[in-house]
Motif scaffolding. Structure first.
Motif, short mmCIF file in Angstrom:
data_model
loop_
_atom_site.label_atom_id
_atom_site.label_comp_id
_atom_site.label_asym_id
_atom_site.label_seq_id
_atom_site.Cartn_x
_atom_site.Cartn_y
_atom_site.Cartn_z
N THR A 1 0.55 -1.89 0.06
CA THR A 1 0.13 0.40 0.21
C THR A 1 0.92 1.58 0.25
O THR A 1 1.61 1.41 0.13
N GLY A 2 0.47 2.40 -0.86
CA GLY A 2 1.45 3.28 -1.01
C GLY A 2 0.19 4.83 0.14
O GLY A 2 -1.01 4.64 -0.50
N GLU A 3 1.26 5.45 0.19
CA GLU A 3 0.40 6.75 0.53
C GLU A 3 -0.13 8.04 -0.45
O GLU A 3 1.33 8.38 -1.32
N ARG A 4 -0.40 8.42 -0.91
CA ARG A 4 -0.57 9.84 -2.04
C ARG A 4 -0.31 9.27 -3.70
O ARG A 4 0.35 9.34 -4.40
N PRO A 5 -1.28 8.00 -4.03
CA PRO A 5 -0.80 7.25 -5.47
C PRO A 5 -1.04 7.71 -6.48
O PRO A 5 -1.92 8.46 -6.77
N TRP A 6 -0.76 6.96 -7.96
CA TRP A 6 -1.42 7.26 -8.88
C TRP A 6 0.25 6.79 -9.84
O TRP A 6 1.27 6.83 -10.24
N HIS A 7 -0.41 6.07 -10.68
CA HIS A 7 0.46 5.72 -11.57
C HIS A 7 -0.63 4.64 -13.13
O HIS A 7 -1.98 4.21 -12.44
N ARG A 8 -0.14 4.87 -14.14
CA ARG A 8 -1.21 4.74 -15.05
C ARG A 8 -0.41 3.06 -14.94
O ARG A 8 0.97 2.61 -15.53
N PRO A 9 -0.86 2.10 -16.03
CA PRO A 9 -0.64 0.73 -16.07
C PRO A 9 0.10 0.76 -17.64
O PRO A 9 0.12 1.51 -18.33
N ARG A 10 1.86 0.61 -17.07
CA ARG A 10 2.27 0.15 -18.78
C ARG A 10 2.01 -0.75 -19.39
O ARG A 10 3.23 -0.90 -19.92
N SER A 11 1.06 -1.47 -19.51
CA SER A 11 0.44 -3.01 -20.74
C SER A 11 0.14 -2.20 -21.53
O SER A 11 -1.17 -2.17 -21.21
N ALA A 12 0.53 -2.62 -22.79
CA ALA A 12 -0.67 -2.64 -24.05
C ALA A 12 -1.51 -3.59 -23.60
O ALA A 12 -2.97 -3.36 -24.00
N ALA A 13 -1.40 -4.84 -22.84
CA ALA A 13 -2.65 -5.41 -22.14
C ALA A 13 -3.63 -5.20 -21.11
O ALA A 13 -2.66 -5.67 -20.01
N CYS A 14 -4.25 -4.25 -20.79
CA CYS A 14 -4.93 -3.98 -19.98
C CYS A 14 -6.07 -3.94 -19.92
O CYS A 14 -6.99 -3.89 -20.18
N CYS A 15 -7.29 -5.01 -19.12
CA CYS A 15 -8.32 -4.62 -19.24
C CYS A 15 -9.13 -3.04 -18.58
O CYS A 15 -8.40 -2.71 -17.95
N PRO A 16 -10.22 -3.28 -19.48
CA PRO A 16 -10.98 -1.74 -18.69
C PRO A 16 -10.93 -1.70 -17.11
O PRO A 16 -11.82 -3.09 -16.40
N PRO A 17 -10.96 -0.52 -16.71
CA PRO A 17 -10.99 -0.37 -15.32
C PRO A 17 -12.66 -0.35 -14.83
O PRO A 17 -13.04 0.85 -15.53
N PRO A 18 -12.95 -0.51 -14.02
CA PRO A 18 -14.04 0.10 -13.02
C PRO A 18 -13.57 1.24 -11.66
O PRO A 18 -12.31 1.05 -11.77
N ARG A 19 -14.35 1.96 -12.15
CA ARG A 19 -13.89 3.38 -11.65
C ARG A 19 -15.46 3.92 -10.87
O ARG A 19 -16.45 3.74 -11.14
N SER A 20 -15.15 4.56 -10.15
CA SER A 20 -16.74 5.20 -9.47
C SER A 20 -16.15 6.88 -9.23
O SER A 20 -15.17 7.16 -8.40
N GLU A 21 -16.48 7.68 -10.03
CA GLU A 21 -16.22 9.46 -9.88
C GLU A 21 -16.99 9.70 -8.62
O GLU A 21 -16.27 10.57 -7.83
N THR A 22 -18.51 9.04 -8.14
CA THR A 22 -18.62 9.03 -7.03
C THR A 22 -17.63 9.20 -5.40
O THR A 22 -18.01 9.96 -4.45
N GLU A 23 -17.63 8.00 -5.71
CA GLU A 23 -16.53 7.48 -4.21
C GLU A 23 -15.23 7.41 -5.23
O GLU A 23 -14.55 6.93 -3.73
N ARG A 24 -14.95 7.69 -5.98
CA ARG A 24 -13.67 8.54 -6.09
C ARG A 24 -12.93 7.29 -5.83
O ARG A 24 -11.47 7.50 -5.49
N HIS A 25 -12.50 5.85 -6.67
CA HIS A 25 -12.04 5.17 -6.94
C HIS A 25 -11.52 4.18 -7.78
O HIS A 25 -12.83 4.97 -8.92
N TYR A 26 -10.40 3.87 -8.93
CA TYR A 26 -10.12 3.70 -9.32
C TYR A 26 -9.33 2.19 -9.60
O TYR A 26 -8.41 2.09 -7.97
N THR A 27 -9.84 0.95 -10.11
CA THR A 27 -9.52 -0.63 -10.02
C THR A 27 -8.78 -0.93 -11.41
O THR A 27 -9.88 -0.87 -12.40
N TYR A 28 -7.47 -1.45 -11.31
CA TYR A 28 -7.18 -2.24 -12.90
C TYR A 28 -6.50 -3.10 -12.17
O TYR A 28 -5.66 -3.43 -11.66
N SER A 29 -6.16 -4.01 -13.17
CA SER A 29 -5.09 -4.79 -13.16
C SER A 29 -4.46 -5.00 -14.78
O SER A 29 -4.78 -4.57 -15.83
N ILE A 30 -3.27 -5.62 -14.69
CA ILE A 30 -2.33 -5.78 -15.85
C ILE A 30 -2.37 -7.42 -16.06
O ILE A 30 -1.65 -7.72 -14.96
#
Length: 99
Positions: free
Chosen positions: A5-34
């Protein structure tokens, strides 16, 4: 499965093969898999969450967490790798928002 776990994160997956990320603007979260990347892990799943800080309208806390299975490296080596990636990403986010 190690998790880091990190505090203050941001990382964009560096993979050409990445599934579409579920996210919620109201709950302010973003989930992704590489799915495919040059990292020595499999089953990588990560989430970013933005939390309000009570009494601070000018600030928030960003939490970045991930889980994975090491592949060809020890648990501690894989955790160290992603701890560094998360820390660097959080630092870059902080720098871009405070510049």
């Amino acid at each position: 499965m190690p998790a880091t776990t990190g505090e203050r994160p941001w990382h964009r997956p560096r993979s050409a093969a990445c599934c579409p990320p579920p996210r919620s603007e109201t709950e302010r979260h973003y989930t992704y898999s590489i799915i495919e990347a040059p990292f020595p892990v499999t089953g990588y799943l990560s989430s970013l969450r933005v939390h309000s800080i009570p009494g601070r309208e000018d600030a928030c806390e960003v939490q970045w967490s991930g889980s994975f299975t090491p592949a060809g490296v020890s648990d501690s080596e894989a955790v160290a790798l992603f701890t560094t990636i998360f820390r660097d990403g959080l630092d870059a986010l902080h720098d871009s928002l405070t510049a």
